[in-house]
Design an enzyme around this catalytic site. Sequence first.
Site, mmCIF file in Angstrom:
data_model
loop_
_atom_site.group_PDB
_atom_site.id
_atom_site.type_symbol
_atom_site.label_atom_id
_atom_site.label_comp_id
_atom_site.label_asym_id
_atom_site.label_seq_id
_atom_site.Cartn_x
_atom_site.Cartn_y
_atom_site.Cartn_z
ATOM 1 N N TYR A 56 1.309 -1.498 0.098
ATOM 2 C CA TYR A 56 -0.478 -0.180 -0.299
ATOM 3 C C TYR A 56 0.871 1.420 0.135
ATOM 4 O O TYR A 56 1.011 1.936 -0.561
ATOM 5 C CB TYR A 56 -0.640 -0.389 1.790
ATOM 6 N N LYS A 83 1.230 3.870 -2.755
ATOM 7 C CA LYS A 83 0.317 5.798 -2.621
ATOM 8 C C LYS A 83 1.624 6.697 -2.400
ATOM 9 O O LYS A 83 1.801 7.574 -2.803
ATOM 10 C CB LYS A 83 -0.562 5.470 -0.721
HETATM 11 P P1 NAP Z 1 -13.024 1.890 1.486
HETATM 12 O O1 NAP Z 1 -14.210 2.596 2.198
HETATM 13 O O2 NAP Z 1 -12.488 0.207 1.478
HETATM 14 O O3 NAP Z 1 -13.625 2.128 -0.358
HETATM 15 C C1 NAP Z 1 -12.917 1.673 -0.882
HETATM 16 C C2 NAP Z 1 -13.417 2.184 -2.433
HETATM 17 O O4 NAP Z 1 -12.511 1.933 -3.592
HETATM 18 C C3 NAP Z 1 -14.694 1.645 -1.888
HETATM 19 O O5 NAP Z 1 -16.070 2.800 -3.652
HETATM 20 C C4 NAP Z 1 -14.609 0.820 -3.508
HETATM 21 O O6 NAP Z 1 -15.765 0.278 -4.742
HETATM 22 C C5 NAP Z 1 -12.682 0.594 -4.596
HETATM 23 N N1 NAP Z 1 -12.199 0.328 -4.787
HETATM 24 C C6 NAP Z 1 -12.148 -0.728 -4.806
HETATM 25 N N2 NAP Z 1 -11.249 -1.655 -6.278
HETATM 26 C C7 NAP Z 1 -11.750 -1.187 -6.950
HETATM 27 C C8 NAP Z 1 -11.871 -1.914 -8.313
HETATM 28 N N3 NAP Z 1 -10.164 -2.365 -8.635
HETATM 29 N N4 NAP Z 1 -12.441 -0.325 -8.965
HETATM 30 C C9 NAP Z 1 -12.885 0.288 -8.978
HETATM 31 N N5 NAP Z 1 -13.169 0.673 -7.146
HETATM 32 C C10 NAP Z 1 -13.098 0.184 -6.361
HETATM 33 O O7 NAP Z 1 -12.191 2.917 1.288
HETATM 34 P P2 NAP Z 1 -11.973 4.446 2.394
HETATM 35 O O8 NAP Z 1 -11.421 4.739 3.377
HETATM 36 O O9 NAP Z 1 -13.439 5.558 2.038
HETATM 37 O O10 NAP Z 1 -10.570 4.500 0.930
HETATM 38 C C11 NAP Z 1 -10.532 6.229 -0.035
HETATM 39 C C12 NAP Z 1 -9.338 6.216 -0.094
HETATM 40 O O11 NAP Z 1 -8.851 6.453 0.424
HETATM 41 C C13 NAP Z 1 -8.841 4.698 -0.337
HETATM 42 O O12 NAP Z 1 -7.367 5.335 -1.816
HETATM 43 C C14 NAP Z 1 -8.069 4.625 0.224
HETATM 44 O O13 NAP Z 1 -6.521 3.801 0.760
HETATM 45 C C15 NAP Z 1 -7.610 5.996 0.770
HETATM 46 N N6 NAP Z 1 -7.748 5.745 2.304
HETATM 47 C C16 NAP Z 1 -8.222 5.743 3.078
HETATM 48 C C17 NAP Z 1 -8.243 6.678 4.787
HETATM 49 C C18 NAP Z 1 -8.632 5.811 5.956
HETATM 50 O O14 NAP Z 1 -8.044 6.239 6.689
HETATM 51 N N7 NAP Z 1 -10.053 5.450 5.023
HETATM 52 C C19 NAP Z 1 -6.687 6.815 4.530
HETATM 53 C C20 NAP Z 1 -5.934 7.170 3.946
HETATM 54 C C21 NAP Z 1 -5.413 6.428 2.591
HETATM 55 P P3 NAP Z 1 -16.981 -0.981 -4.625
HETATM 56 O O15 NAP Z 1 -17.611 -0.954 -3.069
HETATM 57 O O16 NAP Z 1 -17.939 -0.366 -5.500
HETATM 58 O O17 NAP Z 1 -15.823 -2.427 -4.570
#
Ligand code: NAP
Length: 239
Positions: free
Chosen positions: A147, A151
């Site tokens: 990851y 990133k």
């Molecule tokens: P999440 O709730 O796990 O949601 C992940 C999203 O990515 C879902 O909408 C999923 O779509 C989509 N996804 C996964 N694989 C995919 C693919 N192959 N094609 C298209 N869509 C795909 O994650 P989140 O926390 O909202 O994270 C959103 C972003 O923020 C990510 O890039 C994550 O790395 C980043 N981020 C999150 C955090 C945190 O603490 N939460 C911190 C730093 C960065 P479906 O549900 O439709 O499958």
Amino acid sequence: LVTGAARGIGRAIALSLAKEGYNVAVLYLGSEEAAEQTCDEIRQLGRQALCIRCDVACGESCRQAVAQVIEEFGSIDVLVNNAGIVRDSLVLSMKEEDFEQVVQTNLNGAFYMIKHTCRQFIKNRRGRIINISSVTGVMGNVGQANYASAKAGLIGLTKSVARELAGRNITCNAVAPGFVATDMTAAMPQKILESAVAQVPLGRMGTAEEIAQTVAFLCSDAAGYITGQVLCVDGGLSM
Ligand code: NAP
């Protein structure tokens, strides 16, 4: 156009952009029902919404989704590469496929989307690209070599694209969230999450809305002179 917009941070970004007056293409992979709900909420805000299934890990799926958005909306103003996955484990025991899948989705996916969207941006002589990176890409993290690599790669992609497209009035920035309350962090073991949050100077997790408001700012006219930057929205974790 927001990838992974059915739930979590992507959903908050889609709604925040709709509140700013944008019509929004909600891309999803598995969460069809949630994507439809996000679209309904966008329509309740008086904006148009498009619900499109797109696997960002597949270049052809990205090409088709972008073409569909251009056909239905006429153009694209903003691309938010938000879709992401984790497959955490220590390097010693990390499966090759878990490294590859995480890079394929988080990094290659953003490249495919940018590649297929930027022709439209160049034609329009304007555009905003926002890549959702992570503090893990800035600091590294135990159990997240895959990851963190993806990133950190997104940050290099952001700066290169920013340099390539600046002459066409297109900006490209990265937002690097810290720990944000979504399904992704809910899946972390409680003890690890608690000790992670204890490292945050502001003493709490962030909300998806706080990340979304930062994205909306980067899309606004007020941010027109900002490009190639990494904005850490992390409660001070990475300083
Ligand atoms: P999440 O709730 O796990 O949601 C992940 C999203 O990515 C879902 O909408 C999923 O779509 C989509 N996804 C996964 N694989 C995919 C693919 N192959 N094609 C298209 N869509 C795909 O994650 P989140 O926390 O909202 O994270 C959103 C972003 O923020 C990510 O890039 C994550 O790395 C980043 N981020 C999150 C955090 C945190 O603490 N939460 C911190 C730093 C960065 P479906 O549900 O439709 O499958």
